[in-house]
Motif scaffolding. Sequence first.
Motif, PDB file in Angstrom:
ATOM      1  N   LYS A  39     -39.934 -90.305  -8.167  1.00 14.92           N
ATOM      2  CA  LYS A  39     -41.211 -89.512  -7.551  1.00 14.92           C
ATOM      3  C   LYS A  39     -41.874 -88.825  -8.656  1.00 14.92           C
ATOM      4  O   LYS A  39     -42.682 -88.053  -8.080  1.00 14.92           O
ATOM      5  CB  LYS A  39     -40.856 -88.932  -6.350  1.00 14.92           C
ATOM      6  N   GLY A  40     -41.679 -88.967  -9.667  1.00 13.76           N
ATOM      7  CA  GLY A  40     -42.767 -88.386 -10.746  1.00 13.76           C
ATOM      8  C   GLY A  40     -42.345 -87.057 -11.162  1.00 13.76           C
ATOM      9  O   GLY A  40     -41.416 -86.787 -11.301  1.00 13.76           O
ATOM     10  N   ILE A  41     -43.325 -86.286 -11.498  1.00  9.51           N
ATOM     11  CA  ILE A  41     -43.098 -85.085 -12.279  1.00  9.51           C
ATOM     12  C   ILE A  41     -42.313 -83.913 -11.411  1.00  9.51           C
ATOM     13  O   ILE A  41     -41.720 -83.230 -11.927  1.00  9.51           O
ATOM     14  CB  ILE A  41     -44.643 -84.427 -12.578  1.00  9.51           C
ATOM     15  N   ILE A  42     -42.469 -83.902 -10.156  1.00 15.09           N
ATOM     16  CA  ILE A  42     -41.434 -82.986  -9.285  1.00 15.09           C
ATOM     17  C   ILE A  42     -40.306 -83.207  -9.669  1.00 15.09           C
ATOM     18  O   ILE A  42     -39.341 -82.360  -9.456  1.00 15.09           O
ATOM     19  CB  ILE A  42     -42.025 -83.343  -7.688  1.00 15.09           C
ATOM     20  N   GLU A  79     -48.361 -95.019  -6.454  1.00 13.34           N
ATOM     21  CA  GLU A  79     -48.322 -93.489  -6.305  1.00 13.34           C
ATOM     22  C   GLU A  79     -46.996 -92.790  -6.948  1.00 13.34           C
ATOM     23  O   GLU A  79     -47.004 -91.871  -7.546  1.00 13.34           O
ATOM     24  CB  GLU A  79     -47.872 -93.140  -4.745  1.00 13.34           C
ATOM     25  N   TYR A  80     -45.908 -93.729  -6.953  1.00 11.68           N
ATOM     26  CA  TYR A  80     -44.566 -93.196  -7.532  1.00 11.68           C
ATOM     27  C   TYR A  80     -44.318 -94.252  -8.674  1.00 11.68           C
ATOM     28  O   TYR A  80     -44.455 -95.657  -8.400  1.00 11.68           O
ATOM     29  CB  TYR A  80     -43.532 -92.983  -6.829  1.00 11.68           C
ATOM     30  N   PRO A  81     -43.388 -93.999  -9.504  1.00 13.89           N
ATOM     31  CA  PRO A  81     -42.439 -94.785 -10.411  1.00 13.89           C
ATOM     32  C   PRO A  81     -41.617 -95.964  -9.220  1.00 13.89           C
ATOM     33  O   PRO A  81     -41.682 -95.535  -8.113  1.00 13.89           O
ATOM     34  CB  PRO A  81     -41.753 -94.346 -11.298  1.00 13.89           C
ATOM     35  N   SER A  82     -40.932 -96.806  -9.874  1.00 11.79           N
ATOM     36  CA  SER A  82     -40.321 -97.770  -9.002  1.00 11.79           C
ATOM     37  C   SER A  82     -38.886 -97.584  -8.512  1.00 11.79           C
ATOM     38  O   SER A  82     -38.163 -98.084  -7.690  1.00 11.79           O
ATOM     39  CB  SER A  82     -40.018 -99.135  -9.963  1.00 11.79           C
ATOM     40  N   LEU A  83     -38.009 -96.573  -9.303  1.00  7.82           N
ATOM     41  CA  LEU A  83     -36.824 -96.339  -8.916  1.00  7.82           C
ATOM     42  C   LEU A  83     -36.342 -96.109  -7.488  1.00  7.82           C
ATOM     43  O   LEU A  83     -35.359 -96.459  -6.898  1.00  7.82           O
ATOM     44  CB  LEU A  83     -36.190 -95.394  -9.686  1.00  7.82           C
ATOM     45  N   GLY A  84     -37.061 -95.208  -7.074  1.00  9.66           N
ATOM     46  CA  GLY A  84     -37.135 -94.771  -5.348  1.00  9.66           C
ATOM     47  C   GLY A  84     -36.777 -95.984  -4.482  1.00  9.66           C
ATOM     48  O   GLY A  84     -36.482 -95.906  -3.507  1.00  9.66           O
ATOM     49  N   TYR A  85     -37.307 -97.272  -4.710  1.00 11.65           N
ATOM     50  CA  TYR A  85     -37.413 -98.358  -3.846  1.00 11.65           C
ATOM     51  C   TYR A  85     -36.360 -99.233  -4.260  1.00 11.65           C
ATOM     52  O   TYR A  85     -35.824-100.031  -3.416  1.00 11.65           O
ATOM     53  CB  TYR A  85     -38.708 -99.173  -4.344  1.00 11.65           C
ATOM     54  N   ILE A 132     -51.280 -98.998 -15.982  1.00  7.83           N
ATOM     55  CA  ILE A 132     -50.234 -98.509 -14.842  1.00  7.83           C
ATOM     56  C   ILE A 132     -49.734 -97.382 -15.263  1.00  7.83           C
ATOM     57  O   ILE A 132     -49.662 -96.505 -14.181  1.00  7.83           O
ATOM     58  CB  ILE A 132     -49.461 -99.783 -14.530  1.00  7.83           C
ATOM     59  N   ILE A 133     -49.237 -97.166 -16.467  1.00  7.03           N
ATOM     60  CA  ILE A 133     -48.844 -95.803 -16.874  1.00  7.03           C
ATOM     61  C   ILE A 133     -49.779 -94.691 -16.719  1.00  7.03           C
ATOM     62  O   ILE A 133     -49.522 -93.704 -15.854  1.00  7.03           O
ATOM     63  CB  ILE A 133     -48.131 -95.695 -18.473  1.00  7.03           C
ATOM     64  N   LYS A 134     -51.051 -95.010 -16.900  1.00  5.63           N
ATOM     65  CA  LYS A 134     -51.936 -93.874 -16.775  1.00  5.63           C
ATOM     66  C   LYS A 134     -52.127 -93.668 -15.423  1.00  5.63           C
ATOM     67  O   LYS A 134     -52.277 -92.409 -14.763  1.00  5.63           O
ATOM     68  CB  LYS A 134     -53.196 -94.327 -17.412  1.00  5.63           C
ATOM     69  N   GLU A 135     -52.237 -94.566 -14.281  1.00  5.78           N
ATOM     70  CA  GLU A 135     -52.304 -94.565 -12.788  1.00  5.78           C
ATOM     71  C   GLU A 135     -51.238 -93.680 -12.357  1.00  5.78           C
ATOM     72  O   GLU A 135     -51.566 -92.878 -11.562  1.00  5.78           O
ATOM     73  CB  GLU A 135     -52.631 -95.932 -12.543  1.00  5.78           C
ATOM     74  N   VAL A 136     -50.172 -93.885 -12.766  1.00  5.93           N
ATOM     75  CA  VAL A 136     -48.788 -93.310 -12.323  1.00  5.93           C
ATOM     76  C   VAL A 136     -48.718 -91.860 -12.546  1.00  5.93           C
ATOM     77  O   VAL A 136     -48.633 -90.952 -11.515  1.00  5.93           O
ATOM     78  CB  VAL A 136     -47.653 -93.821 -12.708  1.00  5.93           C
ATOM     79  N   ILE A 137     -49.348 -91.395 -13.823  1.00 10.05           N
ATOM     80  CA  ILE A 137     -49.533 -90.157 -13.937  1.00 10.05           C
ATOM     81  C   ILE A 137     -50.592 -89.538 -13.429  1.00 10.05           C
ATOM     82  O   ILE A 137     -50.702 -88.258 -12.906  1.00 10.05           O
ATOM     83  CB  ILE A 137     -49.686 -89.959 -15.593  1.00 10.05           C
ATOM     84  N   ARG A 138     -51.680 -90.086 -13.189  1.00 10.18           N
ATOM     85  CA  ARG A 138     -52.943 -89.726 -12.566  1.00 10.18           C
ATOM     86  C   ARG A 138     -52.535 -89.493 -11.064  1.00 10.18           C
ATOM     87  O   ARG A 138     -52.940 -88.486 -10.575  1.00 10.18           O
ATOM     88  CB  ARG A 138     -54.146 -90.544 -12.643  1.00 10.18           C
ATOM     89  N   GLN A 139     -51.881 -90.414 -10.373  1.00 10.59           N
ATOM     90  CA  GLN A 139     -51.728 -90.028  -9.098  1.00 10.59           C
ATOM     91  C   GLN A 139     -50.590 -88.949  -8.976  1.00 10.59           C
ATOM     92  O   GLN A 139     -51.033 -88.100  -7.830  1.00 10.59           O
ATOM     93  CB  GLN A 139     -50.883 -91.236  -8.496  1.00 10.59           C
ATOM     94  N   SER A 140     -49.886 -88.895  -9.608  1.00  9.44           N
ATOM     95  CA  SER A 140     -48.815 -87.562  -9.400  1.00  9.44           C
ATOM     96  C   SER A 140     -49.685 -86.230  -9.733  1.00  9.44           C
ATOM     97  O   SER A 140     -49.593 -85.168  -9.093  1.00  9.44           O
ATOM     98  CB  SER A 140     -47.813 -87.769 -10.623  1.00  9.44           C
ATOM     99  N   LEU A 141     -50.560 -85.987 -10.965  1.00 11.37           N
ATOM    100  CA  LEU A 141     -51.132 -85.029 -11.012  1.00 11.37           C
ATOM    101  C   LEU A 141     -52.165 -84.781  -9.891  1.00 11.37           C
ATOM    102  O   LEU A 141     -52.512 -83.534  -9.607  1.00 11.37           O
ATOM    103  CB  LEU A 141     -51.850 -84.921 -12.264  1.00 11.37           C
ATOM    104  N   TRP A 142     -52.945 -85.739  -9.580  1.00  5.67           N
ATOM    105  CA  TRP A 142     -53.860 -85.591  -8.388  1.00  5.67           C
ATOM    106  C   TRP A 142     -53.249 -85.081  -7.250  1.00  5.67           C
ATOM    107  O   TRP A 142     -54.056 -84.239  -6.574  1.00  5.67           O
ATOM    108  CB  TRP A 142     -54.690 -87.031  -8.412  1.00  5.67           C
TER     109      TRP A 142
END
Length: 493
Positions: free
Chosen positions: A193-196, A76-82, A249-259
Amino acid sequence: MLKCEIWSQSFFEDSGRKSSRTWLVLLIFTLALLLLSIWGLDLSGRDSPRVAGIAREMAVTSDYLIPRLNGENFLEYPSLGYWPVALTLSISKNLPDFFAFLPMVLLGTGTVLITYLIGKKLAGERIGLMAGFILSTMPAFITYHRHCRVDPALLFFIALSLYGFVAGYQASRKRFLFIALFYLGMAGAFLSKGIIGVAIPAATAVVFLITQKDFGAIRKLLLGPGILFFLVPIFLWVGSVWWFEGPDIIKEVIRQSLWRFLSPSADHAKPFYYYFTRVFIAPMPWTLLFLVLLWYRWGPTHSREPVLHGSLLRFALAWSVIVFVGLSLASAKRTLYLGPIFPPFSLLAALGWDRIREKFPRVKHSEGYGLVVIFLLITGTNLLFIIPSERNESLRPVFEVVSSQRTNGPVYLVNPSEAIRGVSFFYLGKRMPVVNVQDLLLGRFQDWPGTTLVIDSYREDSQLSSSLLSKGYRVILQKKFGKDEVCVYSNSP
């Protein structure tokens, strides 16, 4: 040690030795308030167990690149938040739940201090201190930082990025260093947490510069060499993931953020007007100070004199409007997502309180005492009511029972939610095999002596119960978790 006069006299001042020390009071006040809000707290709810489990898996496997939930990629998100939680949990194998929440406290304290610095830069130290104390005592802000989530990291980096922008915009020297901080903070927010994390600080900076009619600064900000401080961390993460795991995995992170932003079928999808009332309810009781500011600034009795602290007013309004509009346009909506609006709201509330101080000078002498009362009320409410209530839904007893079986048989998670997957790794320190009810009925699992079954969302099922009883299983625990129950079966003697 601070002198007692800091409480009996006017609490917020712009000059003198007292002023130079008051930020220490803000630091200690906020840290104590947030620490007491997590004292004795166990993992509960839906978010905290999942995030804590992902972070614990990072710590155990030393793989900080890809978030994984019980061994499966969680993108759902990249890793830095964890990372803040993972690094804390890497200290020892058997840390109490408190250490899963501790990074949230530190991030929240950092956000309060950054808000103070923004207010100080744009309107002086007094306003900055007011904003810091208002933010630290905002109940929604405290709740935001007493659960184990990636959102506090997002908020911290957004605030850090916007402080870099404000300081760089006003600086006459070392401006490039502050602009670098703007971009680095934005990169940290994106990796949390992505694009936001990019949209909020970038849009806020552009809108503020438009209100300042400084269009040349917009071009320099977006096209200057400082943008490399944003791109390099992003490319390092993308390149590392691509190298070790491939591009999917990169595509999935971007897809999840846009979705989550665009899809009407996204989790927590709500209508566009969802935040119209919540944006005023969430910051209560400090919403009243915002209304005071609106009255004095735009009410029927407002003066035509130049706006005091106009730069801070425009900046905080730009930040608030960007967050509100952006979140309203997104499909996925939760009150939790309003977190990025809390710092600018506290800055606006500080301006409202400043107008009250000017209108009624006597309130200056009771500010310190008021903060003590607020501290005691918030702390008492948390310790006496909120924490005991949340501990009733703690999942710790479930996995204490599982650990106490002291057998060599396998442990299976049956129909586990994300919370159960996460909390099982957090407490047991290893990945657990997953099966469904049909697997149990058909015997598609290793039914060895000492086998333990953790059944999530348990419902009385005569067929399942009869099947398990016939195989020698017995119920050793049933635990209420939200609207559902978690049931533990074991066939150990």
